[in-house]
Design an enzyme around this catalytic site. Sequence first.
Site, PDB file in Angstrom:
ATOM      1  N   ASN A 129      44.517  57.440  33.085  1.00 42.58           N
ATOM      2  CA  ASN A 129      44.875  58.260  33.919  1.00 42.58           C
ATOM      3  C   ASN A 129      44.163  57.988  34.191  1.00 42.58           C
ATOM      4  O   ASN A 129      44.260  58.980  35.748  1.00 42.58           O
ATOM      5  CB  ASN A 129      44.939  59.540  33.445  1.00 42.58           C
ATOM      6  CG  ASN A 129      43.559  60.073  32.336  1.00 42.58           C
ATOM      7  OD1 ASN A 129      42.608  58.966  32.223  1.00 42.58           O
ATOM      8  ND2 ASN A 129      43.137  61.422  32.043  1.00 42.58           N
ATOM      9  N   HIS A 183      39.154  70.381  34.072  1.00 42.08           N
ATOM     10  CA  HIS A 183      38.785  68.774  34.725  1.00 42.08           C
ATOM     11  C   HIS A 183      40.540  68.440  35.756  1.00 42.08           C
ATOM     12  O   HIS A 183      40.480  67.336  36.098  1.00 42.08           O
ATOM     13  CB  HIS A 183      39.041  68.045  33.959  1.00 42.08           C
ATOM     14  CG  HIS A 183      39.768  67.442  32.310  1.00 42.08           C
ATOM     15  ND1 HIS A 183      40.696  67.814  32.277  1.00 42.08           N
ATOM     16  CD2 HIS A 183      39.535  65.534  32.793  1.00 42.08           C
ATOM     17  CE1 HIS A 183      41.147  66.932  31.141  1.00 42.08           C
ATOM     18  NE2 HIS A 183      40.341  65.757  31.922  1.00 42.08           N
ATOM     19  N   ALA A 226      45.187  69.096  34.939  1.00 46.49           N
ATOM     20  CA  ALA A 226      46.240  70.072  34.837  1.00 46.49           C
ATOM     21  C   ALA A 226      46.039  70.233  33.159  1.00 46.49           C
ATOM     22  O   ALA A 226      46.451  71.014  32.077  1.00 46.49           O
ATOM     23  CB  ALA A 226      47.518  68.904  34.901  1.00 46.49           C
ATOM     24  N   GLY A 227      46.231  69.062  32.809  1.00 45.95           N
ATOM     25  CA  GLY A 227      46.447  68.880  30.764  1.00 45.95           C
ATOM     26  C   GLY A 227      47.246  68.355  30.436  1.00 45.95           C
ATOM     27  O   GLY A 227      48.645  68.876  30.908  1.00 45.95           O
TER      28      GLY A 227
END
Length: 410
Positions: free
Chosen positions: A173, A339, A341-342
């Site tokens: 990511n 930190h 969207a998850g």
Amino acid sequence: MSTTATPYEVLHEEGHVPVKSWTKGVPFDDNSKKQLLNIAQMPFIHQWVAAMPDVHLGKGATIGSVIPTVGAIIPAAVGVDLGCGMMAAKTTLTASDLPDSLEAMRSKIEKVVPHGRVAIRGKRDTGSWGDPPDDVLEKWLALSAGFQRLCEKHPFLKNTNNLKHLGTLGTGNHFIEVCLDETQTVWVMLHSGSRGVGNAIGTHFIEQAKKDMERYFIHLPDKDLAYIPEGSPHFRDYVEAVAWAQDFAQANRELMMARTLQAIREVLPIPFTADVEAVNCHHNYISREHHYGKDVWVTRKGAVSAQQGQLGIIPGSMGAKSFIVRGLGNAESFCSCSHGAGRVMSRTEAKRRVSLEEHKRAVAGVECRVDESVIDETPSAYKPIDKVMAAQSDLVEVLHTLKQVVCVKG
């Protein structure tokens, strides 16, 4: 679980501290709840565990968790991407300064910042430096003395990817993006951490903590909750090594930002300046802080410090909005926020469920790589960022809303 009139919900099992979760309106799966309740059983947790709205299952500890401890640290709760975080810079450019095609800009950024990981036997990994350039060598000077001290204690670190990973993006990511805010001002935003050397440090101490638990016959609800007691032989070494890795991560982002801005200058004929708005924005780290009457170790795993007035960055997925925020200093979250969207899909699940055509539609309008290798980062693999932000409206206020137009992925 009991729901109160507060902005958070409470998980509580008898015999241990509660978990306060800012998850109203966003998915919060049972496995993550169980993992958080396991953490809450540890005897050195201070007050409670806080879960951010991007919370999801992680290795060792839940991603999106804030864990305050007294007298011990759980290395797996910090993780292995030590100091991973964000950096954003606001430029004097506007959308009208950008060309119709941004392909040349993306290509130039990809050329000056090593990214991804393509290792061919006998050849250099394309995600690292072969011969580190002068700006990387100069930045390494500030890190080298600390690294030598670490190598004297932990000789295996000499053989890690350290200097050769400084100023490189990595995989997963991690990203570099060119974005437009609500006034059509151009921003540069990036996400990366301490790369190979940070991973080696984190992995070493996680294993060391597990060995210590076995040696002293300490039984845990999850072996990944192995901890290092303050005052033990490994504690000071761990804190020192993590602090160095966090410095490496920040230097890594600074180098990539400078190189990205220079790449844009070489593509655009328009002179511009850039001001860094949120530099040191770690979201996998430990910090010594004062909360509820005690000096404690705060572990943020996939969470950002949101002290009163403190600037932070909360990115969405590669096809969604991101936010520059200012902390509200909410004491109940230990002054923290999410930190990002998850995830709601694992990487494997995303590749199985999302077709390439669906992914292309999700990132329409963004100059980025569109191939099978990035489907695990597709927007639908993440929680809706607007709902994540709504769930933490008492933790941060939004200053700027960014939408990417260029995205470089590892």
